[in-house]
Design a protein around this motif. Sequence first.
Motif, PDB file in Angstrom:
ATOM      1  N   PHE A 209       0.827  -1.206   0.000  1.00 39.08           N
ATOM      2  CA  PHE A 209       0.000   0.000   0.000  1.00 39.08           C
ATOM      3  C   PHE A 209       0.864   1.259   0.000  1.00 39.08           C
ATOM      4  O   PHE A 209       0.629   2.189  -0.764  1.00 39.08           O
ATOM      5  N   GLU A 210       1.870   1.287   0.869  1.00 40.84           N
ATOM      6  CA  GLU A 210       2.713   2.474   0.942  1.00 40.84           C
ATOM      7  C   GLU A 210       3.526   2.680  -0.328  1.00 40.84           C
ATOM      8  O   GLU A 210       3.733   3.816  -0.756  1.00 40.84           O
ATOM      9  N   ILE A 211       3.968   1.605  -0.939  1.00 42.82           N
ATOM     10  CA  ILE A 211       4.694   1.732  -2.209  1.00 42.82           C
ATOM     11  C   ILE A 211       3.768   2.315  -3.268  1.00 42.82           C
ATOM     12  O   ILE A 211       4.139   3.250  -3.976  1.00 42.82           O
ATOM     13  N   ALA A 212       2.543   1.802  -3.351  1.00 41.08           N
ATOM     14  CA  ALA A 212       1.588   2.309  -4.338  1.00 41.08           C
ATOM     15  C   ALA A 212       1.250   3.770  -4.062  1.00 41.08           C
ATOM     16  O   ALA A 212       1.187   4.588  -4.979  1.00 41.08           O
ATOM     17  N   THR A 213       1.064   4.120  -2.800  1.00 40.58           N
ATOM     18  CA  THR A 213       0.765   5.501  -2.427  1.00 40.58           C
ATOM     19  C   THR A 213       1.934   6.409  -2.765  1.00 40.58           C
ATOM     20  O   THR A 213       1.752   7.512  -3.270  1.00 40.58           O
ATOM     21  N   GLY A 214       3.143   5.934  -2.506  1.00 38.25           N
ATOM     22  CA  GLY A 214       4.336   6.715  -2.832  1.00 38.25           C
ATOM     23  C   GLY A 214       4.465   6.946  -4.317  1.00 38.25           C
ATOM     24  O   GLY A 214       4.850   8.029  -4.757  1.00 38.25           O
ATOM     25  N   GLU A 215       4.119   5.949  -5.116  1.00 39.69           N
ATOM     26  CA  GLU A 215       4.170   6.102  -6.566  1.00 39.69           C
ATOM     27  C   GLU A 215       3.179   7.161  -7.012  1.00 39.69           C
ATOM     28  O   GLU A 215       3.490   7.987  -7.863  1.00 39.69           O
ATOM     29  N   GLN A 216       2.004   7.178  -6.416  1.00 40.56           N
ATOM     30  CA  GLN A 216       0.997   8.180  -6.780  1.00 40.56           C
ATOM     31  C   GLN A 216       1.465   9.579  -6.399  1.00 40.56           C
ATOM     32  O   GLN A 216       1.261  10.530  -7.149  1.00 40.56           O
ATOM     33  N   ARG A 217       2.121   9.709  -5.213  1.00 39.51           N
ATOM     34  CA  ARG A 217       2.649  11.010  -4.810  1.00 39.51           C
ATOM     35  C   ARG A 217       3.724  11.471  -5.781  1.00 39.51           C
ATOM     36  O   ARG A 217       3.777  12.637  -6.147  1.00 39.51           O
ATOM     37  N   ALA A 218       4.585  10.563  -6.193  1.00 39.04           N
ATOM     38  CA  ALA A 218       5.666  10.925  -7.107  1.00 39.04           C
ATOM     39  C   ALA A 218       5.111  11.390  -8.442  1.00 39.04           C
ATOM     40  O   ALA A 218       5.578  12.386  -8.996  1.00 39.04           O
ATOM     41  N   VAL A 219       4.103  10.702  -8.951  1.00 48.60           N
ATOM     42  CA  VAL A 219       3.495  11.099 -10.224  1.00 48.60           C
ATOM     43  C   VAL A 219       2.876  12.484 -10.087  1.00 48.60           C
ATOM     44  O   VAL A 219       3.013  13.324 -10.968  1.00 48.60           O
ATOM     45  N   ALA A 220       2.213  12.752  -8.969  1.00 46.95           N
ATOM     46  CA  ALA A 220       1.599  14.062  -8.752  1.00 46.95           C
ATOM     47  C   ALA A 220       2.647  15.172  -8.710  1.00 46.95           C
ATOM     48  O   ALA A 220       2.398  16.283  -9.152  1.00 46.95           O
ATOM     49  N   LEU A 221       3.822  14.876  -8.176  1.00 43.33           N
ATOM     50  CA  LEU A 221       4.868  15.888  -8.064  1.00 43.33           C
ATOM     51  C   LEU A 221       5.524  16.218  -9.397  1.00 43.33           C
ATOM     52  O   LEU A 221       6.223  17.223  -9.508  1.00 43.33           O
TER      53      LEU A 221
END
Length: 82
Positions: free
Chosen positions: A49-61
């Motif tokens: 979950f945290e890896i997937a969430t981190g990927e979404q944050r990175a894409v947003a940035l």
Amino acid sequence: MTFMLGIGVSPMANDWILDVLTDLKQFASRNDLSALAEQLERASAVAAFEIATGEQRAVALIGRNAAEARMVHREVAIHDDA
């Protein structure tokens, strides 16, 4: 412990933890450590979950404000008076 996925870091760079947790879970199962195996299964779900969430944050940035974006350790953010 803080999980961060930096811009420019491959999302796969963090998948190693899932492999480690799987190996530990298999070891626990083979050695009659069923409670530990169950907890490691939960830990794997949290890590995924945290890896997937981190990927979404990175894409947003990667958007137009990426140069100004920063990730702050949650302890710092809680105590930040600014």
